[in-house]
Scaffold this motif. Structure first.
Motif, PDB file in Angstrom:
ATOM      1  N   GLY A   1       0.815  -1.216   0.000  1.00 12.39           N
ATOM      2  CA  GLY A   1       0.000   0.000   0.000  1.00 12.39           C
ATOM      3  C   GLY A   1       0.843   1.257   0.000  1.00 12.39           C
ATOM      4  N   VAL A   2       1.904   1.264   0.828  1.00 10.42           N
ATOM      5  CA  VAL A   2       2.815   2.417   0.857  1.00 10.42           C
ATOM      6  C   VAL A   2       3.484   2.584  -0.499  1.00 10.42           C
ATOM      7  N   ALA A   3       3.994   1.469  -1.047  1.00  9.87           N
ATOM      8  CA  ALA A   3       4.685   1.532  -2.333  1.00  9.87           C
ATOM      9  C   ALA A   3       3.741   1.946  -3.464  1.00  9.87           C
ATOM     10  N   ALA A   4       2.499   1.438  -3.433  1.00  9.79           N
ATOM     11  CA  ALA A   4       1.540   1.771  -4.494  1.00  9.79           C
ATOM     12  C   ALA A   4       1.242   3.257  -4.530  1.00  9.79           C
ATOM     13  N   ASP A   5       1.205   3.894  -3.348  1.00  6.38           N
ATOM     14  CA  ASP A   5       0.926   5.330  -3.293  1.00  6.38           C
ATOM     15  C   ASP A   5       2.131   6.182  -3.657  1.00  6.38           C
ATOM     16  N   THR A   6       3.315   5.572  -3.721  1.00  9.69           N
ATOM     17  CA  THR A   6       4.521   6.347  -4.035  1.00  9.69           C
ATOM     18  C   THR A   6       5.092   6.029  -5.413  1.00  9.69           C
ATOM     19  N   ILE A   7       5.202   4.728  -5.745  1.00 13.46           N
ATOM     20  CA  ILE A   7       5.818   4.366  -7.027  1.00 13.46           C
ATOM     21  C   ILE A   7       4.829   3.742  -7.998  1.00 13.46           C
ATOM     22  N   GLY A   8       3.594   3.539  -7.573  1.00 14.77           N
ATOM     23  CA  GLY A   8       2.583   2.970  -8.454  1.00 14.77           C
ATOM     24  C   GLY A   8       2.301   1.511  -8.147  1.00 14.77           C
ATOM     25  N   LEU A   9       1.092   1.075  -8.457  1.00 20.92           N
ATOM     26  CA  LEU A   9       0.648  -0.275  -8.117  1.00 20.92           C
ATOM     27  C   LEU A   9       1.407  -1.336  -8.893  1.00 20.92           C
ATOM     28  N   ARG A  10       1.688  -1.079 -10.159  1.00 21.42           N
ATOM     29  CA  ARG A  10       2.376  -2.086 -10.971  1.00 21.42           C
ATOM     30  C   ARG A  10       3.779  -2.351 -10.425  1.00 21.42           C
ATOM     31  N   ALA A  11       4.528  -1.287 -10.164  1.00 22.49           N
ATOM     32  CA  ALA A  11       5.888  -1.453  -9.631  1.00 22.49           C
ATOM     33  C   ALA A  11       5.854  -2.101  -8.254  1.00 22.49           C
ATOM     34  N   ALA A  12       4.861  -1.726  -7.434  1.00 24.94           N
ATOM     35  CA  ALA A  12       4.745  -2.313  -6.098  1.00 24.94           C
ATOM     36  C   ALA A  12       4.475  -3.813  -6.186  1.00 24.94           C
ATOM     37  N   GLY A  13       3.604  -4.204  -7.100  1.00 35.82           N
ATOM     38  CA  GLY A  13       3.292  -5.617  -7.267  1.00 35.82           C
ATOM     39  C   GLY A  13       4.486  -6.422  -7.730  1.00 35.82           C
ATOM     40  N   ILE A  14       5.257  -5.882  -8.649  1.00 33.45           N
ATOM     41  CA  ILE A  14       6.441  -6.593  -9.136  1.00 33.45           C
ATOM     42  C   ILE A  14       7.488  -6.696  -8.029  1.00 33.45           C
TER      43      ILE A  14
END
Length: 394
Positions: free
Chosen positions: A356-369
């Motif tokens: 959730g933190v990563a999705a709000d900063t670098i985007g959901l796609r990058a966070a998922g990978i």
């Protein structure tokens, strides 16, 4: 009704009670995008709401882990149903962050109570004809309930009115029927004259740590995948794959849990020394497919990833739990098992909040990978540690 038929009906009624309670814990999964749209939540807030569940589970495991041996199975099962009903009422109240967080914590408490108590109750209530399959039925009830929740809520939300209310209203009705089933069931625990309610300690004896560490790492990776799908799959489906159908989202999560059930039930067919390594390999392959699905925006790859990772998670969890239990001294199995489950439920929450933190900063796609790489790394670490330990023993 003949006694054998009556005992079988009670046995299956309590197993269905297990299904109903675990189903209630995953009902919100396909509804998270609706909460986001209506209440303006960020992806981080959604993951925090989801992770609050683990607080309730861990608290219940530590505080009430041994209580059913002291006060009986039925009182604890009824308490679990009461917390489940209170959770549904909190979601019906809704309208803001506080009731949703409260609902998730209460749901976690109900799951924490049921995970151990209902498993034991189902096994103890099994009539002679079903005794050999009782553990399998308890496992299927647990994981099947977790998987059925998103599918059930997703179908209702997609095709019927009141998407944020209807599934919880039906859930309350099912809980009422489940309470009747529990009250009609005989008590199977041999309660002491004076109950000693104590908090479960969390420790791993030194001789067990060599087995515990790789099993816990593999279990952590597997439960992190469960957390990913039950918290973030709706966002992946909508924002990356372009599917907003709530029933479809629920079906993908359902596939993961059914695959986990198959992995748990089928792992006994593997040689014992191969079970945990095969589970780790399945997790690596499955999460690799999930990463490919995110990169290529492919629903087919996401479903394949859910199935493969689910089987791997199921094999790794059941094999790890079995290895840890077998290596633990009989007098300390409770505290070792409780420690193992606490590790697993930390895995289902903290990594998801990190997404959730990563999705709000670098985007959901990058966070998922990034998450996929981390899970594959954990599973690979467990696999390497198993190989090193096997060579050291040889």
């Amino acid at each position: 009704m003949p006694e054998a038929d009556r005992s079988a009906s009670v046995f299956f009624a309590v197993a269905l009670t297990f299904v109903v309670t675990m189903m209630g814990t995953t009902l919100p999964t396909p509804l998270y995008p609706i909460y986001q749209d209506q209440l303006g939540f960020s992806q981080l807030i959604i993951t925090v709401i989801f992770a609050a569940y683990a607080v309730g589970v861990i608290g219940a495991l530590i505080v009430t882990g041994s209580w059913s041996d002291q006060i009986g199975r039925r009182p604890m099962l009824l308490a679990g149903l009461a917390f489940s009903a209170a959770s549904a009422c909190a979601f019906l109240w809704g309208g803001g962050l506080a009731p949703l967080l409260i609902g998730r914590v209460l749901s976690g408490i109900s799951a924490g109570i049921f995970t151990g108590t209902a498993t034991v109750a189902v096994v103890e209530l099994a009539p002679a004809a079903w005794a050999g399959s009782a553990t399998l039925i308890a496992t299927a009830a647990n994981m099947g309930g977790l998987g059925f929740g998103p599918l059930f809520a997703g179908v209702l939300a997609q095709y019927l009115p009141a998407p944020l209310a209807l599934c919880f209203i039906v859930d309350l009705l099912l809980i009422a029927f489940a309470a009747v089933a529990v009250m009609r069931a005989p008590e199977t625990a041999h309660r002491p004259e004076r109950a000693r309610l104590r908090i479960q300690s969390l420790r791993v004896p030194a001789p067990v740590r060599g087995v515990f560490v790789p099993a816990a790492i593999a279990g952590f990776a597997g439960f992190a995948v469960l957390g990913l799908f039950t918290a973030i799959a709706p966002a992946f489906m909508g924002e990356i794959l372009g599917y907003s159908n709530h029933a479809l989202t629920g079906a993908v999560v359902f596939a993961l849990f059914i695959a986990s059930t198959l992995g748990q039930t089928g792992q006994s067919r593997l040689p014992e020394s191969w079970r945990l390594p095969v589970g780790c390999a399945g997790l690596i392959a499955g999460i690799g497919l999930v990463a490919s699905a995110i990169l290529g925006s492919s629903l087919t790859l996401l479903v394949c990833g859910a199935l493969v990772a689910g089987v791997g998670q199921g094999v790794a969890f059941r094999a790890g739990m079995g290895a840890v239990t077998a290596a633990s001294p009989a007098a300390r199995r409770g505290e070792v098992a409780s420690t193992f489950f606490v590790v697993l439920y930390i895995a289902i929450s903290i990594p998801v909040v990190g997404i959730g933190v990563a999705a709000d900063t670098i985007g959901l796609r990058a966070a998922g990978i990034g998450f996929s790489i981390a899970v594959a790394g954990l599973a690979a670490t467990a696999l390497v540690s198993l190989v090193i330990r096997r060579r050291a023993i040889a």
